[in-house]
Write an enzyme that holds these catalytic residues in place. Structure first.
Site, short mmCIF file in Angstrom:
data_model
loop_
_atom_site.label_atom_id
_atom_site.label_comp_id
_atom_site.label_asym_id
_atom_site.label_seq_id
_atom_site.Cartn_x
_atom_site.Cartn_y
_atom_site.Cartn_z
N LYS A 115 0.96 -1.15 0.07
CA LYS A 115 0.02 0.06 0.00
C LYS A 115 0.71 1.13 -0.06
O LYS A 115 1.31 1.44 0.99
CB LYS A 115 -0.89 -0.07 1.26
CG LYS A 115 -2.30 0.72 0.98
CD LYS A 115 -2.05 2.35 0.50
CE LYS A 115 -1.91 2.97 2.13
NZ LYS A 115 -1.63 4.41 1.93
N GLY B 77 6.83 4.79 8.40
CA GLY B 77 5.99 6.17 8.56
C GLY B 77 6.03 6.71 9.90
O GLY B 77 6.94 6.43 10.74
N SER B 78 5.08 7.20 10.35
CA SER B 78 4.84 8.03 11.66
C SER B 78 4.91 7.14 12.84
O SER B 78 4.07 6.07 12.64
CB SER B 78 3.96 8.93 11.68
OG SER B 78 2.81 8.40 11.72
N THR B 79 5.62 7.45 14.20
CA THR B 79 5.35 6.61 15.38
C THR B 79 3.87 6.41 15.55
O THR B 79 3.59 5.42 16.01
CB THR B 79 6.26 7.31 16.34
OG1 THR B 79 7.59 6.93 16.02
CG2 THR B 79 6.14 6.56 17.64
N GLU B 80 3.28 7.55 15.44
CA GLU B 80 1.65 7.36 15.87
C GLU B 80 0.97 6.39 15.09
O GLU B 80 0.33 5.66 15.64
CB GLU B 80 1.24 8.86 15.52
CG GLU B 80 -0.27 9.17 15.94
CD GLU B 80 -0.63 10.36 15.22
OE1 GLU B 80 0.17 11.19 14.51
OE2 GLU B 80 -1.77 10.68 15.34
N GLY C 99 2.62 3.95 13.34
CA GLY C 99 3.18 2.68 13.76
C GLY C 99 2.46 1.87 14.73
O GLY C 99 2.36 0.70 15.15
N GLU D 137 9.39 15.42 16.18
CA GLU D 137 9.83 15.37 14.78
C GLU D 137 9.12 16.18 13.96
O GLU D 137 7.75 16.36 13.89
CB GLU D 137 9.47 13.83 14.41
CG GLU D 137 10.03 13.84 13.02
CD GLU D 137 9.97 12.33 12.08
OE1 GLU D 137 8.90 11.51 12.48
OE2 GLU D 137 11.03 11.70 11.93
P1 NAP Z 1 1.56 8.16 8.25
O1 NAP Z 1 0.44 8.57 8.54
O2 NAP Z 1 2.37 7.47 9.20
O3 NAP Z 1 1.54 7.48 6.83
C1 NAP Z 1 2.61 6.28 6.48
C2 NAP Z 1 1.75 5.29 5.59
O4 NAP Z 1 0.71 4.84 6.65
C3 NAP Z 1 0.76 5.85 4.52
O5 NAP Z 1 0.90 4.92 3.49
C4 NAP Z 1 -0.51 5.99 5.07
O6 NAP Z 1 -1.33 6.00 4.23
C5 NAP Z 1 -0.53 5.03 6.08
N1 NAP Z 1 -1.45 5.04 6.94
C6 NAP Z 1 -2.08 6.03 7.51
N2 NAP Z 1 -2.90 5.69 8.69
C7 NAP Z 1 -2.80 4.45 8.46
C8 NAP Z 1 -3.80 3.43 9.29
N3 NAP Z 1 -4.32 3.87 10.27
N4 NAP Z 1 -3.63 2.09 9.05
C9 NAP Z 1 -2.82 1.69 8.31
N5 NAP Z 1 -2.05 2.72 7.51
C10 NAP Z 1 -2.10 3.91 7.68
O7 NAP Z 1 2.85 9.53 7.70
P2 NAP Z 1 2.35 10.74 7.15
O8 NAP Z 1 0.97 11.04 7.31
O9 NAP Z 1 2.55 10.53 5.60
O10 NAP Z 1 3.22 11.57 7.60
C11 NAP Z 1 2.90 12.13 9.13
C12 NAP Z 1 4.35 12.27 10.04
O11 NAP Z 1 5.01 10.97 9.99
C13 NAP Z 1 5.41 13.36 9.14
O12 NAP Z 1 5.16 14.42 9.45
C14 NAP Z 1 6.83 12.40 9.88
O13 NAP Z 1 6.95 13.11 11.05
C15 NAP Z 1 6.41 11.07 9.76
N6 NAP Z 1 6.90 10.16 8.81
C16 NAP Z 1 7.98 9.36 8.92
C17 NAP Z 1 8.31 8.75 7.80
C18 NAP Z 1 9.52 7.92 8.08
O14 NAP Z 1 10.32 7.49 7.13
N7 NAP Z 1 9.93 7.32 9.01
C19 NAP Z 1 8.09 8.94 6.64
C20 NAP Z 1 7.04 9.82 6.40
C21 NAP Z 1 6.33 10.54 7.52
P3 NAP Z 1 -1.77 7.33 3.68
O15 NAP Z 1 -1.19 7.58 2.34
O16 NAP Z 1 -3.04 7.65 3.22
O17 NAP Z 1 -1.47 8.62 4.50
#
Ligand code: NAP
Ligand code: MG
Length: 506
Positions: free
Chosen positions: A202, A255-258, A260, A408
């Site tokens: 995904k 992705g985000s810790t939240e 995760g 972050e």
């Molecule tokens: P995110 O919400 O953690 O998204 C990462 C992935 O998870 C995306 O494919 C997202 O789908 C998916 N996702 C979101 N909610 C989910 C759920 N409830 N169940 C399963 N999958 C889910 O990250 P973001 O919104 O893109 O960014 C938010 C913050 O995350 C950033 O500001 C940054 O701090 C952090 N981040 C960290 C990394 C890293 O490499 N560690 C990368 C990106 C962001 P969608 O495409 O619909 O959002």
């Protein structure tokens, strides 16, 4: 920078091939077929430099995840993938790496348009490292093997023959973010395929394009139907359905810790295997004897590379007070020289942030920092739109409790803090984070560098360098930066089960 260009203006800079490819709604890859969402829905892919629509992609949801998981299950249980020899699997992986290199310009253009990053950066970093990852992983299928183990319990010597057999964990659900769209696909798919798993991937709603083009290359490389299925859609629907799916054996998330933590909850229902690559707030530590010029360049790259949208960004700069002003002035001057612009313009050094949401998040942190009393030596604001551009920023006069120091930001925002001595306090401050992904140490005293490196709670430490990645080097986090490692030999553990087989022979 002409920030008032239209999306048509951006697309005019793209190659005719990419323009044509984007002109029609892009379907998803399920069971070797290119399919629309079962609901018929699509969503717009936005150009972050103009806020215009770049393309339409399928809006996959639970029903499409069900179909993709069923295809991956069939491919794992009874498809040709399982019956291919390790050498044949390695050849397919190598071919994928070759095809990525052959299409490097097109893939870099797609990531540049979709994410906003400069095409030259996408080419040199994202796409090259993606090809390298598949090439590196192509050597592993023939080298994954167990051990023969002498046992003592209940046994006379030689009475039993025991060995271990590493086996693929099965159907893997992979969920990735938008900061390195193609590279995150490669980091996830490479090891899953090397170990013989099948995958439902995904991709991030913000950046689905290069993954779909990669899907075409996977088929061209001879990957059997259903081995990799690529679903575009939203996290709350498609992502959540994948993380909780009863027919998925393992979830790998970046992705985000939240989010995760939500993945862990969803996967806990049936105790799926989980690996996580999450956020960071990485300390970059500069000792008094550091080479100032090299440090300034490294610290600037540490935070501003990829617009600060790196989980391992060196976002907390600790500088010995003897050289604090020199280093901060140097990094600020470097920030001011960075040329903002459209990713496809050759002289662009930094593009827009990926999305309106991310722009809001980062400028929100800038406002909060200023309200808390931090001072912007340079930057400190967004740029008026259209486009989600933010000025590279260096903040000083911070205190440890400020949100800009603790959380972050995931944008081009550095907090710089002076220290007096290399002592326990410095190590404690550097480790004072719920994250533990990466760290940097700058010094000409290599002994001291290693003493500090050993005490940092961090999955990666760079000495006199930053952002050095390689397919062969494990990468991942301590503490809330994640579970498990990406890349290197170690990532294979994320996708393997160990079976112990014992036979009575005496
Ligand atoms: P995110 O919400 O953690 O998204 C990462 C992935 O998870 C995306 O494919 C997202 O789908 C998916 N996702 C979101 N909610 C989910 C759920 N409830 N169940 C399963 N999958 C889910 O990250 P973001 O919104 O893109 O960014 C938010 C913050 O995350 C950033 O500001 C940054 O701090 C952090 N981040 C960290 C990394 C890293 O490499 N560690 C990368 C990106 C962001 P969608 O495409 O619909 O959002
Ligand atoms: Mg999101």
């Amino acid at each position: 920078m002409n920030i008032h260009a239209t999306v048509a203006g951006t697309l005019d800079k793209a190659s005719p091939k990419v323009r044509d490819w984007l002109a029609q709604p892009r379907p998803m890859l399920i069971d070797g077929q290119w399919v629309a969402a079962k609901s018929g829905k699509t969503f717009a892919v936005i150009d972050p430099a103009t806020e215009g629509k770049l393309a339409e992609v399928a809006e996959g949801d639970k029903a499409d995840i069900d179909a993709a998981v069923a295809a991956a299950r069939r491919a794992f249980d009874s498809g040709p993938w399982r019956k291919m020899t390790p050498s044949e699997r390695g050849r397919v992986l190598h071919k994928i790496g070759d095809l990525i290199y052959e299409n490097i310009d097109e893939l870099a253009e797609l990531d540049s348009l979709d994410n906003g990053k400069p095409k030259a950066v996408a080419k040199a970093a994202d796409v090259t490292l993606s090809a390298d990852m598949f090439h590196y992983m192509s050597g592993w299928p023939t080298k994954i093997h167990g051990k023969t183990i002498p046992i003592s319990n209940l046994a006379a010597p030689g009475e039993y023959f025991s060995f271990t057999r590493p086996e693929p964990v099965g159907v893997v659900g992979q969920i990735i973010p938008w900061n390195f769209p193609l590279l995150m696909c490669a980091w996830k798919l490479g090891p899953a395929l090397a170990t013989g798993c099948t995958v439902v991937l995904k991709v991030a709603e913000e950046t689905p394009l290069s993954a779909l083009r990669l899907g075409e290359l996977l088929l061209e490389a001879g990957l059997p139907d259903g081995v990799v299925n690529i679903v575009t859609g939203f996290g709350e629907t498609a992502g959540a359905a994948l993380a909780a799916h009863p027919n998925v054996n393992k979830v790998a998330f970046t992705g985000s810790t939240e989010v995760g933590k939500l993945i862990v909850q969803a996967a806990s229902h049936d105790l799926k295997r989980v690996s996580l690559e999450l956020g960071g707030k990485s300390p970059n530590i500069v000792l008094a004897d550091a080479d100032v010029e090299a440090t300034v360049a490294g610290a600037a790259a540490g935070i501003f590379f990829n617009h600060g949208q790196c989980c391992n960004a060196g976002s907390r700069l600790f500088v010995h007070d003897k050289i604090f002003d020199k280093v901060v002035d140097g990094v600020s001057a470097a920030a001011e020289k960075i040329k903002l612009g459209f990713g496809l313009d050759e002289d662009t050094e930094m593009g827009p942030l990926v999305s309106e949401v991310q722009y809001g998040r980062v400028t929100g942190y800038l406002d909060s920092g200023k309200a808390d009393g931090a001072k912007a030596v340079t930057g400190g604001d967004g740029v008026d739109g259209p486009g989600y551009f933010v000025k590279p920023t260096v903040l000083v006069d911070t205190t440890p409790d400020m949100k800009v120091v603790k959380e972050e930001i995931f944008g081009p925002v550095l907090v710089a803090m002076p220290f007096k001595d290399v002592d326990d306090d410095l190590i404690r401050d550097a480790n004072n984070s719920l994250y533990g992904l990466a760290a940097g140490v700058w010094t000409s005293d290599i002994q001291k560098a290693h003493q500090i490196a050993n005490r940092l709670e961090s999955g990666t430490v760079w000495v006199n360098c930053y952002h050095v990645f390689d397919a062969a080097l494990p990468f991942g986090g301590y503490k809330q930066s994640g579970w498990g490692r990406e890349m290197g030999e170690q990532v294979l553990n994320n996708y393997l089960e160990t079976k112990a087989i014992t036979t009575k022979i005496g």
